[in-house]
Design a protein around this motif. Sequence first.
Motif, PDB file in Angstrom:
ATOM      1  N   TYR A 251       0.834  -1.208   0.000  1.00 27.95           N
ATOM      2  CA  TYR A 251       0.000   0.000   0.000  1.00 27.95           C
ATOM      3  C   TYR A 251       0.865   1.253   0.000  1.00 27.95           C
ATOM      4  O   TYR A 251       0.921   1.992  -0.978  1.00 27.95           O
ATOM      5  N   ALA A 252       1.586   1.468   1.097  1.00 25.87           N
ATOM      6  CA  ALA A 252       2.385   2.692   1.226  1.00 25.87           C
ATOM      7  C   ALA A 252       3.561   2.716   0.264  1.00 25.87           C
ATOM      8  O   ALA A 252       4.067   3.789  -0.076  1.00 25.87           O
ATOM      9  N   LEU A 253       4.015   1.545  -0.186  1.00 26.92           N
ATOM     10  CA  LEU A 253       5.163   1.496  -1.088  1.00 26.92           C
ATOM     11  C   LEU A 253       4.930   2.318  -2.343  1.00 26.92           C
ATOM     12  O   LEU A 253       5.846   2.977  -2.844  1.00 26.92           O
ATOM     13  N   TRP A 254       3.715   2.297  -2.849  1.00 21.28           N
ATOM     14  CA  TRP A 254       3.414   3.054  -4.077  1.00 21.28           C
ATOM     15  C   TRP A 254       3.524   4.559  -3.815  1.00 21.28           C
ATOM     16  O   TRP A 254       3.929   5.314  -4.696  1.00 21.28           O
ATOM     17  N   ALA A 255       3.170   4.992  -2.601  1.00 20.88           N
ATOM     18  CA  ALA A 255       3.319   6.405  -2.247  1.00 20.88           C
ATOM     19  C   ALA A 255       4.797   6.777  -2.137  1.00 20.88           C
ATOM     20  O   ALA A 255       5.203   7.870  -2.545  1.00 20.88           O
ATOM     21  N   VAL A 256       5.605   5.868  -1.606  1.00 21.84           N
ATOM     22  CA  VAL A 256       7.043   6.107  -1.506  1.00 21.84           C
ATOM     23  C   VAL A 256       7.643   6.280  -2.901  1.00 21.84           C
ATOM     24  O   VAL A 256       8.426   7.216  -3.147  1.00 21.84           O
ATOM     25  N   ILE A 257       7.279   5.387  -3.802  1.00 25.47           N
ATOM     26  CA  ILE A 257       7.811   5.452  -5.169  1.00 25.47           C
ATOM     27  C   ILE A 257       7.381   6.740  -5.855  1.00 25.47           C
ATOM     28  O   ILE A 257       8.192   7.418  -6.501  1.00 25.47           O
ATOM     29  N   GLY A 258       6.103   7.103  -5.717  1.00 25.29           N
ATOM     30  CA  GLY A 258       5.610   8.334  -6.333  1.00 25.29           C
ATOM     31  C   GLY A 258       6.297   9.564  -5.785  1.00 25.29           C
ATOM     32  O   GLY A 258       6.704  10.458  -6.539  1.00 25.29           O
ATOM     33  N   GLY A 259       6.456   9.630  -4.458  1.00 23.44           N
ATOM     34  CA  GLY A 259       7.129  10.765  -3.848  1.00 23.44           C
ATOM     35  C   GLY A 259       8.580  10.858  -4.273  1.00 23.44           C
ATOM     36  O   GLY A 259       9.097  11.950  -4.516  1.00 23.44           O
ATOM     37  N   TRP A 260       9.256   9.712  -4.371  1.00 23.80           N
ATOM     38  CA  TRP A 260      10.656   9.701  -4.781  1.00 23.80           C
ATOM     39  C   TRP A 260      10.809  10.197  -6.217  1.00 23.80           C
ATOM     40  O   TRP A 260      11.725  10.979  -6.510  1.00 23.80           O
ATOM     41  N   MET A 261       9.922   9.776  -7.094  1.00 26.31           N
ATOM     42  CA  MET A 261      10.012  10.195  -8.500  1.00 26.31           C
ATOM     43  C   MET A 261       9.826  11.695  -8.648  1.00 26.31           C
ATOM     44  O   MET A 261      10.485  12.347  -9.464  1.00 26.31           O
ATOM     45  N   ILE A 262       8.950  12.264  -7.842  1.00 27.69           N
ATOM     46  CA  ILE A 262       8.740  13.715  -7.892  1.00 27.69           C
ATOM     47  C   ILE A 262       9.904  14.442  -7.217  1.00 27.69           C
ATOM     48  O   ILE A 262      10.407  15.445  -7.723  1.00 27.69           O
ATOM     49  N   GLY A 263      10.346  13.934  -6.075  1.00 25.00           N
ATOM     50  CA  GLY A 263      11.449  14.564  -5.360  1.00 25.00           C
ATOM     51  C   GLY A 263      12.750  14.565  -6.144  1.00 25.00           C
ATOM     52  O   GLY A 263      13.531  15.517  -6.064  1.00 25.00           O
ATOM     53  N   MET A 264      12.986  13.502  -6.934  1.00 25.81           N
ATOM     54  CA  MET A 264      14.198  13.400  -7.739  1.00 25.81           C
ATOM     55  C   MET A 264      14.019  14.045  -9.116  1.00 25.81           C
ATOM     56  O   MET A 264      14.911  13.962  -9.963  1.00 25.81           O
ATOM     57  N   GLU A 265      12.880  14.670  -9.332  1.00 29.80           N
ATOM     58  CA  GLU A 265      12.560  15.374 -10.577  1.00 29.80           C
ATOM     59  C   GLU A 265      12.552  14.437 -11.789  1.00 29.80           C
ATOM     60  O   GLU A 265      12.797  14.866 -12.918  1.00 29.80           O
ATOM     61  N   VAL A 266      12.265  13.166 -11.543  1.00 31.68           N
ATOM     62  CA  VAL A 266      12.055  12.237 -12.660  1.00 31.68           C
ATOM     63  C   VAL A 266      10.756  12.593 -13.366  1.00 31.68           C
ATOM     64  O   VAL A 266      10.624  12.467 -14.578  1.00 31.68           O
ATOM     65  N   VAL A 267       9.806  13.069 -12.561  1.00 33.93           N
ATOM     66  CA  VAL A 267       8.507  13.510 -13.063  1.00 33.93           C
ATOM     67  C   VAL A 267       8.350  14.980 -12.710  1.00 33.93           C
ATOM     68  O   VAL A 267       8.438  15.352 -11.548  1.00 33.93           O
ATOM     69  N   GLN A 268       8.108  15.818 -13.729  1.00 28.67           N
ATOM     70  CA  GLN A 268       7.984  17.251 -13.487  1.00 28.67           C
ATOM     71  C   GLN A 268       6.793  17.889 -14.212  1.00 28.67           C
ATOM     72  O   GLN A 268       6.047  18.657 -13.614  1.00 28.67           O
TER      73      GLN A 268
END
Length: 200
Positions: A150-167
């Motif tokens: 459950y929470a793992l998907w939130a971790v992945i999403g937050g990491w992608m935004i924080g690392m600017e993979v998704v902008q």
Amino acid sequence: MVWETLNLIGIIAFAVSGTLVAMEERYDLFGTLVLGFVTAFGGGVIRNILIGVPVPSLWEEDISIYIALFTILLLVAIPSQWIRRWKKWYSFFDAVGLSAFTIQGALSAIRMELPTIAVVVAAVLTGIGGGVIRDVLAGRKPLVLQKEIYALWAVIGGWMIGMEVVQKDWQLYLLFGLILCLRLISLLFHWQLPRRIAKN
């Protein structure tokens, strides 16, 4: 625009989720309103406390509050046979709320120019916070603490935004769809994280 859109989607989805749980637990009208409201806004309030946004800022979102209350009251008013059908969609609404609030929470931290770890934490707290409060108030074991992913998907999403993979905006909407699909697929195929069981 993305922040406002996902905020609205998350609020409606979690308001529905909290209301369905309240009705399943046979709460009265007041209890249903409380559970639906805290499910919709609880994660955002916890996030705001940790990243330094004043808690009273919640009351500036008057339109969002009215939409949440309208959603709850609408569910209470519709025929009971419709509710029985909607219960089958409980997991879907919960997944939509998780996806929308994960990204919205991460964007809130990005706005404040916080480091990547803070972006991930904001994403997770916003994505799962309302659901955890809902389950605790309903006397249920919080979904995030169980064997489901459950929470793992939130971790992945937050990491992608924080690392600017998704902008870009379209990338954020694509990420929303990806998190939603991964959550539903993990439910469908019963994906689990490793766990240790203490032996007597």
